[in-house]
Motif scaffolding. Sequence first.
Motif, mmCIF file in Angstrom:
data_model
loop_
_atom_site.group_PDB
_atom_site.id
_atom_site.type_symbol
_atom_site.label_atom_id
_atom_site.label_comp_id
_atom_site.label_asym_id
_atom_site.label_seq_id
_atom_site.Cartn_x
_atom_site.Cartn_y
_atom_site.Cartn_z
ATOM 1 N N UNK A 113 0.830 -1.211 0.000
ATOM 2 C CA UNK A 113 0.000 0.000 0.000
ATOM 3 C C UNK A 113 0.860 1.254 0.000
ATOM 4 N N UNK A 114 1.959 1.232 0.777
ATOM 5 C CA UNK A 114 2.806 2.411 0.842
ATOM 6 C C UNK A 114 3.396 2.749 -0.530
ATOM 7 N N UNK A 115 3.772 1.734 -1.289
ATOM 8 C CA UNK A 115 4.368 1.986 -2.596
ATOM 9 C C UNK A 115 3.345 2.527 -3.592
ATOM 10 N N UNK A 116 2.098 2.095 -3.463
ATOM 11 C CA UNK A 116 1.079 2.553 -4.407
ATOM 12 C C UNK A 116 0.424 3.866 -3.977
ATOM 13 N N UNK A 117 1.026 4.521 -2.981
ATOM 14 C CA UNK A 117 0.622 5.910 -2.735
ATOM 15 C C UNK A 117 1.040 6.777 -3.919
ATOM 16 N N UNK A 176 8.772 19.599 0.926
ATOM 17 C CA UNK A 176 7.561 19.289 1.698
ATOM 18 C C UNK A 176 7.670 17.914 2.352
ATOM 19 N N UNK A 177 8.430 17.004 1.726
ATOM 20 C CA UNK A 177 8.631 15.687 2.330
ATOM 21 C C UNK A 177 9.408 15.804 3.639
ATOM 22 N N UNK A 178 10.426 16.648 3.655
ATOM 23 C CA UNK A 178 11.215 16.841 4.875
ATOM 24 C C UNK A 178 10.385 17.548 5.942
ATOM 25 N N UNK A 179 9.637 18.571 5.543
ATOM 26 C CA UNK A 179 8.786 19.271 6.512
ATOM 27 C C UNK A 179 7.746 18.324 7.096
ATOM 28 N N UNK A 180 7.083 17.560 6.218
ATOM 29 C CA UNK A 180 6.085 16.609 6.694
ATOM 30 C C UNK A 180 6.693 15.544 7.588
ATOM 31 N N UNK A 181 7.897 15.061 7.230
ATOM 32 C CA UNK A 181 8.559 14.051 8.045
ATOM 33 C C UNK A 181 8.951 14.573 9.409
ATOM 34 N N UNK A 182 9.382 15.824 9.476
ATOM 35 C CA UNK A 182 9.753 16.423 10.759
ATOM 36 C C UNK A 182 8.534 16.523 11.680
ATOM 37 N N UNK A 183 7.411 16.974 11.135
ATOM 38 C CA UNK A 183 6.178 17.044 11.925
ATOM 39 C C UNK A 183 5.724 15.639 12.321
ATOM 40 N N UNK A 184 5.871 14.683 11.404
ATOM 41 C CA UNK A 184 5.462 13.301 11.686
ATOM 42 C C UNK A 184 6.245 12.723 12.854
ATOM 43 N N UNK A 185 7.535 13.043 12.960
ATOM 44 C CA UNK A 185 8.320 12.558 14.092
ATOM 45 C C UNK A 185 7.741 13.059 15.409
ATOM 46 N N UNK A 199 -5.854 8.593 8.098
ATOM 47 C CA UNK A 199 -5.768 9.949 7.567
ATOM 48 C C UNK A 199 -4.902 9.983 6.300
ATOM 49 N N UNK A 200 -3.795 9.265 6.343
ATOM 50 C CA UNK A 200 -2.871 9.291 5.215
ATOM 51 C C UNK A 200 -3.468 8.741 3.940
ATOM 52 N N UNK A 201 -4.054 7.543 4.015
ATOM 53 C CA UNK A 201 -4.608 6.950 2.790
ATOM 54 C C UNK A 201 -5.843 7.699 2.321
ATOM 55 N N UNK A 216 3.516 13.068 6.022
ATOM 56 C CA UNK A 216 3.019 13.433 7.342
ATOM 57 C C UNK A 216 2.386 12.246 8.051
ATOM 58 N N UNK A 217 1.638 11.422 7.320
ATOM 59 C CA UNK A 217 0.848 10.378 7.971
ATOM 60 C C UNK A 217 1.282 8.935 7.662
ATOM 61 N N UNK A 218 1.984 8.699 6.565
ATOM 62 C CA UNK A 218 2.165 7.312 6.125
ATOM 63 C C UNK A 218 3.599 6.788 6.175
ATOM 64 N N UNK A 219 4.544 7.497 5.589
ATOM 65 C CA UNK A 219 5.861 6.902 5.392
ATOM 66 C C UNK A 219 6.563 6.543 6.692
ATOM 67 N N UNK A 220 6.685 7.499 7.589
ATOM 68 C CA UNK A 220 7.359 7.215 8.856
ATOM 69 C C UNK A 220 6.562 6.195 9.661
#
Length: 494
Positions: free
Chosen positions: A296-300, A333-342, A356-358, A400-404
């Motif tokens: 599922x993560x790859x097919x985002x 935006x990936x780095x910003x989202x990842x920082x907030x996700x942490x 939320x992510x999907x 923000x919601x899925x990768x991490x």
Amino acid sequence: MSGSPAGAHTSSGGASLPPLTDGPHRKRLGVVALIATFGGLLFGYDTGVANGAERPLQAEMGFDTIQIGIVISSLIFAAAIGAMIGGRLADQIGRRRTIIALSVMFFAGTLLVITSPGGPEHGTHTTLGFSLLVLGRIVLGLAVGGASTVVPIYLAELAPYEIRGSLSGRNELAIVIGQLAAFVVNAIIAALWGHHDGVWRIMFSICAIPAIFLFIGMLRMPESPRWLIEKGRGEEALRVLKTVRSNERAEAEFGEIEQVAVEEKRNDSRALGIRAVLSNKHLLLILVIACGLGIAQQFTGVNAIMYYGQRMLAESGFSEDMIGWVNIAPGVIAVIGGTIALFMMDRVNRRTNFLWGYGLTAVSHVLIAVSMILLFPEGNPIRPWAFLVLIVIMIGSIQLFLNIATWVYLSEIFPLHMRGVGMGVSVFVLWVANGVLALLVPSIVGAIGMGLFVVFAIVNAIAFLFVLKFVPETRGRTLEELEEDVTTGAIHLS
């Protein structure tokens, strides 16, 4: 299947541990995490560098669409194998030694890529050049796949359960930082030396730098205490724990881990490996769920942008002069989202993140498809900018919601005796899905253009329903508590 709230425990383990305290041990834990996540940085750079390098590489070497797809996707398919081998190797020789071996492979793969013969002086590509280029990408892929399995396990096993999500999640943040670094470096190199032959070699050569830092750094890092206990090296494990915990917390945590290891040995669980999974329906179900999350993560659609972002930006209507620079926006935006996700990882349930992510990702794909196909046809000046804004929203939602959350979940859900195998199998499936996309995206975009996003929208809607129905919660429990609940199936009742 609602998730348990933070701090809730199904056994007394986590609740009976002394609280975390500040001190030199917290700083030491931070240093360990920083060094280990150079593996994630390499993962990100080696996958992201193709975004800017693949077009000058194709033009200079004279590759057709299939050949460039093979060059790019060879790393991804090799990463699937690397994930399996890395997990098994980490169970045999340890997490630390495996990461050191992977750093050598990162360096060797880079050398093969940048020294492969071909180009104008050879009359475009040679058979040897193509073969060495693919071989180098395969070596890099084995290293990337191994790192994607072993580094999250290493971090999860060293982390206290209270901050396991944010500490383990640093590896995924390092991945997107590596991808952003690749986008920025590619844009700078293209601006400075884009008119020279072999510019793609310069882009790929940067991969060697973090490999050297990872190798040197890991020589001074400790082994996973949980792996040491599993191998009967209890005194060494306690010494390691005391470097990253207060003495009181280290001794209490050591006792809990050792108790689980003794119970495993009594039940012969440790000797069964993959057979333990196949003979226990609860373990098999968790493995299937983990594989489902990986697919599922790859097919985002995130990696369709990370690997072929410049190709898709050109498809949307951006000029050649602007593509390299606007391509940086998804990385930012990936780095910003990842920082907030942490920050969110130890405060928001994993299932909540997934839902939320999907949900948001599916909506983003629908908006992209409608905008590109119906609202802004080719030639409309708004078309490229609308595409960029919607891609940024999509990448932001995913990061923000899925990768991490996905990588943290995979690193913590499996019991100790099958953690390497379980993580290896699930990440193998993840990388196979990734490789299929990497191989086919150029051809799909060439055939149906932005219709690709209709497919992504449907798959993400299915992923939302999958999480809602099958995925159990893991936040707020120690690895030992999760081990008990996963093995007995109790995790599906919480």
